[in-house]
Design a protein around this motif. Structure first.
Motif, PDB file in Angstrom:
ATOM      1  N   TYR A 173       0.372  -0.133  11.667  1.00  0.00           N
ATOM      2  CA  TYR A 173       1.497   0.536  11.019  1.00  0.00           C
ATOM      3  C   TYR A 173       1.605   0.109   9.565  1.00  0.00           C
ATOM      4  O   TYR A 173       1.422  -1.067   9.233  1.00  0.00           O
ATOM      5  CB  TYR A 173       2.794   0.211  11.760  1.00  0.00           C
ATOM      6  N   GLY A 174       1.939   1.070   8.715  1.00  0.00           N
ATOM      7  CA  GLY A 174       2.050   0.805   7.290  1.00  0.00           C
ATOM      8  C   GLY A 174       3.305   1.401   6.697  1.00  0.00           C
ATOM      9  O   GLY A 174       4.190   1.889   7.415  1.00  0.00           O
ATOM     10  N   PRO A 175       3.430   1.389   5.377  1.00  0.00           N
ATOM     11  CA  PRO A 175       4.617   1.940   4.714  1.00  0.00           C
ATOM     12  C   PRO A 175       4.914   3.383   5.104  1.00  0.00           C
ATOM     13  O   PRO A 175       6.079   3.770   5.233  1.00  0.00           O
ATOM     14  CB  PRO A 175       4.261   1.829   3.229  1.00  0.00           C
ATOM     15  N   ARG A 176       3.869   4.160   5.324  1.00  0.00           N
ATOM     16  CA  ARG A 176       4.089   5.562   5.704  1.00  0.00           C
ATOM     17  C   ARG A 176       4.789   5.662   7.058  1.00  0.00           C
ATOM     18  O   ARG A 176       5.638   6.529   7.265  1.00  0.00           O
ATOM     19  CB  ARG A 176       2.739   6.286   5.756  1.00  0.00           C
ATOM     20  N   THR A 177       4.440   4.757   7.976  1.00  0.00           N
ATOM     21  CA  THR A 177       5.092   4.751   9.293  1.00  0.00           C
ATOM     22  C   THR A 177       6.595   4.568   9.151  1.00  0.00           C
ATOM     23  O   THR A 177       7.393   5.243   9.815  1.00  0.00           O
ATOM     24  CB  THR A 177       4.527   3.619  10.167  1.00  0.00           C
ATOM     25  N   LEU A 178       6.997   3.646   8.288  1.00  0.00           N
ATOM     26  CA  LEU A 178       8.420   3.348   8.126  1.00  0.00           C
ATOM     27  C   LEU A 178       9.177   4.482   7.451  1.00  0.00           C
ATOM     28  O   LEU A 178      10.405   4.562   7.567  1.00  0.00           O
ATOM     29  CB  LEU A 178       8.586   2.050   7.329  1.00  0.00           C
ATOM     30  N   ARG A 179       8.460   5.356   6.764  1.00  0.00           N
ATOM     31  CA  ARG A 179       9.112   6.518   6.145  1.00  0.00           C
ATOM     32  C   ARG A 179       9.256   7.683   7.116  1.00  0.00           C
ATOM     33  O   ARG A 179       9.978   8.644   6.829  1.00  0.00           O
ATOM     34  CB  ARG A 179       8.320   6.971   4.912  1.00  0.00           C
ATOM     35  N   GLN A 180       8.563   7.613   8.249  1.00  0.00           N
ATOM     36  CA  GLN A 180       8.602   8.712   9.210  1.00  0.00           C
ATOM     37  C   GLN A 180       9.835   8.611  10.103  1.00  0.00           C
ATOM     38  O   GLN A 180      10.266   7.514  10.464  1.00  0.00           O
ATOM     39  CB  GLN A 180       7.336   8.690  10.086  1.00  0.00           C
ATOM     40  N   ARG A 181      10.364   9.740  10.467  1.00  0.00           N
ATOM     41  CA  ARG A 181      11.578   9.782  11.292  1.00  0.00           C
ATOM     42  C   ARG A 181      11.369   9.077  12.620  1.00  0.00           C
ATOM     43  O   ARG A 181      12.293   8.417  13.135  1.00  0.00           O
ATOM     44  CB  ARG A 181      11.981  11.250  11.524  1.00  0.00           C
ATOM     45  N   LEU A 182      10.188   9.195  13.200  1.00  0.00           N
ATOM     46  CA  LEU A 182       9.917   8.601  14.511  1.00  0.00           C
ATOM     47  C   LEU A 182       9.160   7.272  14.413  1.00  0.00           C
ATOM     48  O   LEU A 182       8.754   6.719  15.432  1.00  0.00           O
ATOM     49  CB  LEU A 182       9.100   9.587  15.358  1.00  0.00           C
ATOM     50  N   THR A 211      -0.769  -4.460  11.032  1.00  0.00           N
ATOM     51  CA  THR A 211      -0.144  -3.904   9.832  1.00  0.00           C
ATOM     52  C   THR A 211      -1.212  -3.513   8.821  1.00  0.00           C
ATOM     53  O   THR A 211      -2.283  -4.129   8.745  1.00  0.00           O
ATOM     54  CB  THR A 211       0.824  -4.901   9.183  1.00  0.00           C
ATOM     55  N   GLU A 212      -0.893  -2.494   8.034  1.00  0.00           N
ATOM     56  CA  GLU A 212      -1.854  -1.967   7.073  1.00  0.00           C
ATOM     57  C   GLU A 212      -1.144  -1.527   5.798  1.00  0.00           C
ATOM     58  O   GLU A 212       0.009  -1.087   5.820  1.00  0.00           O
ATOM     59  CB  GLU A 212      -2.591  -0.767   7.655  1.00  0.00           C
ATOM     60  N   SER A 213      -1.855  -1.647   4.681  1.00  0.00           N
ATOM     61  CA  SER A 213      -1.356  -1.075   3.436  1.00  0.00           C
ATOM     62  C   SER A 213      -1.808   0.373   3.296  1.00  0.00           C
ATOM     63  O   SER A 213      -1.136   1.188   2.672  1.00  0.00           O
ATOM     64  CB  SER A 213      -1.857  -1.884   2.244  1.00  0.00           C
ATOM     65  N   ASP A 214      -2.979   0.693   3.870  1.00  0.00           N
ATOM     66  CA  ASP A 214      -3.619   2.005   3.733  1.00  0.00           C
ATOM     67  C   ASP A 214      -3.792   2.363   2.258  1.00  0.00           C
ATOM     68  O   ASP A 214      -3.652   3.521   1.869  1.00  0.00           O
ATOM     69  CB  ASP A 214      -2.839   3.093   4.466  1.00  0.00           C
ATOM     70  N   GLY A 215      -4.068   1.356   1.450  1.00  0.00           N
ATOM     71  CA  GLY A 215      -4.256   1.581   0.028  1.00  0.00           C
ATOM     72  C   GLY A 215      -4.970   0.419  -0.613  1.00  0.00           C
ATOM     73  O   GLY A 215      -5.612  -0.391   0.059  1.00  0.00           O
ATOM     74  N   VAL A 264       1.856  -5.384  -0.273  1.00  0.00           N
ATOM     75  CA  VAL A 264       2.987  -4.767   0.435  1.00  0.00           C
ATOM     76  C   VAL A 264       3.154  -5.341   1.838  1.00  0.00           C
ATOM     77  O   VAL A 264       4.200  -5.123   2.480  1.00  0.00           O
ATOM     78  CB  VAL A 264       2.830  -3.229   0.532  1.00  0.00           C
ATOM     79  N   ILE A 265       2.159  -6.057   2.351  1.00  0.00           N
ATOM     80  CA  ILE A 265       2.179  -6.489   3.755  1.00  0.00           C
ATOM     81  C   ILE A 265       3.362  -7.397   4.096  1.00  0.00           C
ATOM     82  O   ILE A 265       4.032  -7.178   5.123  1.00  0.00           O
ATOM     83  CB  ILE A 265       0.837  -7.145   4.138  1.00  0.00           C
ATOM     84  N   PRO A 266       3.687  -8.436   3.314  1.00  0.00           N
ATOM     85  CA  PRO A 266       4.837  -9.265   3.681  1.00  0.00           C
ATOM     86  C   PRO A 266       6.136  -8.483   3.806  1.00  0.00           C
ATOM     87  O   PRO A 266       6.901  -8.689   4.762  1.00  0.00           O
ATOM     88  CB  PRO A 266       4.900 -10.288   2.537  1.00  0.00           C
ATOM     89  N   SER A 267       6.396  -7.573   2.865  1.00  0.00           N
ATOM     90  CA  SER A 267       7.603  -6.745   2.938  1.00  0.00           C
ATOM     91  C   SER A 267       7.564  -5.840   4.155  1.00  0.00           C
ATOM     92  O   SER A 267       8.581  -5.632   4.840  1.00  0.00           O
ATOM     93  CB  SER A 267       7.744  -5.915   1.663  1.00  0.00           C
ATOM     94  N   LEU A 268       6.389  -5.304   4.450  1.00  0.00           N
ATOM     95  CA  LEU A 268       6.222  -4.431   5.611  1.00  0.00           C
ATOM     96  C   LEU A 268       6.557  -5.171   6.903  1.00  0.00           C
ATOM     97  O   LEU A 268       7.292  -4.669   7.763  1.00  0.00           O
ATOM     98  CB  LEU A 268       4.783  -3.923   5.646  1.00  0.00           C
ATOM     99  N   ILE A 269       6.041  -6.384   7.050  1.00  0.00           N
ATOM    100  CA  ILE A 269       6.308  -7.162   8.259  1.00  0.00           C
ATOM    101  C   ILE A 269       7.788  -7.526   8.345  1.00  0.00           C
ATOM    102  O   ILE A 269       8.372  -7.539   9.437  1.00  0.00           O
ATOM    103  CB  ILE A 269       5.404  -8.413   8.302  1.00  0.00           C
ATOM    104  N   SER A 270       8.414  -7.789   7.221  1.00  0.00           N
ATOM    105  CA  SER A 270       9.849  -8.062   7.220  1.00  0.00           C
ATOM    106  C   SER A 270      10.636  -6.871   7.763  1.00  0.00           C
ATOM    107  O   SER A 270      11.562  -7.035   8.570  1.00  0.00           O
ATOM    108  CB  SER A 270      10.310  -8.400   5.802  1.00  0.00           C
ATOM    109  N   GLN A 271      10.250  -5.670   7.356  1.00  0.00           N
ATOM    110  CA  GLN A 271      10.936  -4.466   7.831  1.00  0.00           C
ATOM    111  C   GLN A 271      10.684  -4.228   9.322  1.00  0.00           C
ATOM    112  O   GLN A 271      11.587  -3.843  10.062  1.00  0.00           O
ATOM    113  CB  GLN A 271      10.479  -3.254   7.020  1.00  0.00           C
ATOM    114  N   ILE A 272       9.450  -4.465   9.758  1.00  0.00           N
ATOM    115  CA  ILE A 272       9.132  -4.280  11.173  1.00  0.00           C
ATOM    116  C   ILE A 272       9.870  -5.319  12.014  1.00  0.00           C
ATOM    117  O   ILE A 272      10.345  -5.019  13.123  1.00  0.00           O
ATOM    118  CB  ILE A 272       7.608  -4.362  11.395  1.00  0.00           C
ATOM    119  N   SER A 273      10.001  -6.534  11.509  1.00  0.00           N
ATOM    120  CA  SER A 273      10.714  -7.580  12.257  1.00  0.00           C
ATOM    121  C   SER A 273      12.183  -7.205  12.453  1.00  0.00           C
ATOM    122  O   SER A 273      12.785  -7.536  13.480  1.00  0.00           O
ATOM    123  CB  SER A 273      10.598  -8.925  11.534  1.00  0.00           C
TER     124      SER A 273
END
Length: 237
Positions: free
Chosen positions: A173-182, A197-201, A206-215
């Protein structure tokens, strides 16, 4: 210091790869799996993996690039795999928004068989075709890759348990996942042992922030989740 992993990135697109790696290391990203945009980057990715012990690469034909392939594309792919045990296959798959689905399928199945032959995992790009992908995996159940990394998974959350019960699939999962409604619903349905986790870029910072949001979605401590995801990434390598 907490360690992070970027399980699907495109560092080969960075203007300065060494700077991109250094910036990522500075925020704790210690492991990278690099996928190419197209076959012209295969050799560069192989060189990158030789130069950096924490960088693991993929080579493969993206479903967007199946037209106009040289006749020897599969032989070239196999030659790289024979010489480079760190190299996986990716990103490969199916995309309903692109033409030539029959050719996409033929190229995808060919690469699945190559992955099985060399005991390699694949990075899967799948848009709107999860039912067909699962049919293909079932048809080839005796010749599957060592693992499937479902990059930016966009399938149905309720299918995740069935997928993980039947196949060795990880969900990245990456930033795009968190922008999706589902997106949050997919994350909640994914077993912790299967989350990546992935940056896809080209920017792995971006990974630490991404994991913080997923947590926050999972109601977990960030450091604990980061450790789980880092170990999951090591597991597939």
């Amino acid at each position: 210091m907490v360690k992070y992993a970027d399980a699907h990135c495109h560092l080969s697109d960075a203007q300065n790869i060494e700077c991109a790696l250094s910036d990522a290391h500075n925020v704790g990203v210690e492991m990278f799996i690099v996928a190419p945009a197209d076959a012209s980057q295969w050799d560069d990715i192989v060189k990158l993996t030789h130069k950096n012990q924490n960088v693991f690469g993929c080579v493969g034909v993206h479903p967007w690039n199946v037209c106009g392939l040289p006749q020897n594309w599969a032989n070239n792919l196999e030659k790289i795999l024979e010489k480079n045990p760190k190299i996986m296959i990716g990103e490969i798959g199916l995309d309903k928004n692109r033409p030539n689905m029959e050719l996409q399928t033929d190229v995808f199945v060919r690469q699945l068989k190559i992955a099985h032959k060399y005991s390699r995992g694949i990075h899967l790009h799948c848009v709107g075709c999860w039912e067909l992908v699962l049919q293909i995996l079932d048809t080839n159940k005796n010749a599957l890759p060592s693992f499937v990394l479902a990059h930016g998974f966009t399938g149905r959350a309720e299918d995740i348990k069935n997928i993980t019960d039947k196949y060795n699939v990880y969900f990245s999962y990456g930033p795009r996942t968190l922008r999706q409604r589902l997106g949050a619903g997919r994350i909640l349905k994914t077993p912790l042992s299967r989350i990546l986790t992935e940056s896809d870029g080209a920017d792995s910072t971006v990974i630490p922030s991404l994991i913080s949001q997923i947590s926050e979605i999972l109601n977990m401590e960030t450091d604990i989740l980061a450790d789980i995801i880092y170990k999951n990434t090591k597991q597939i390598l």
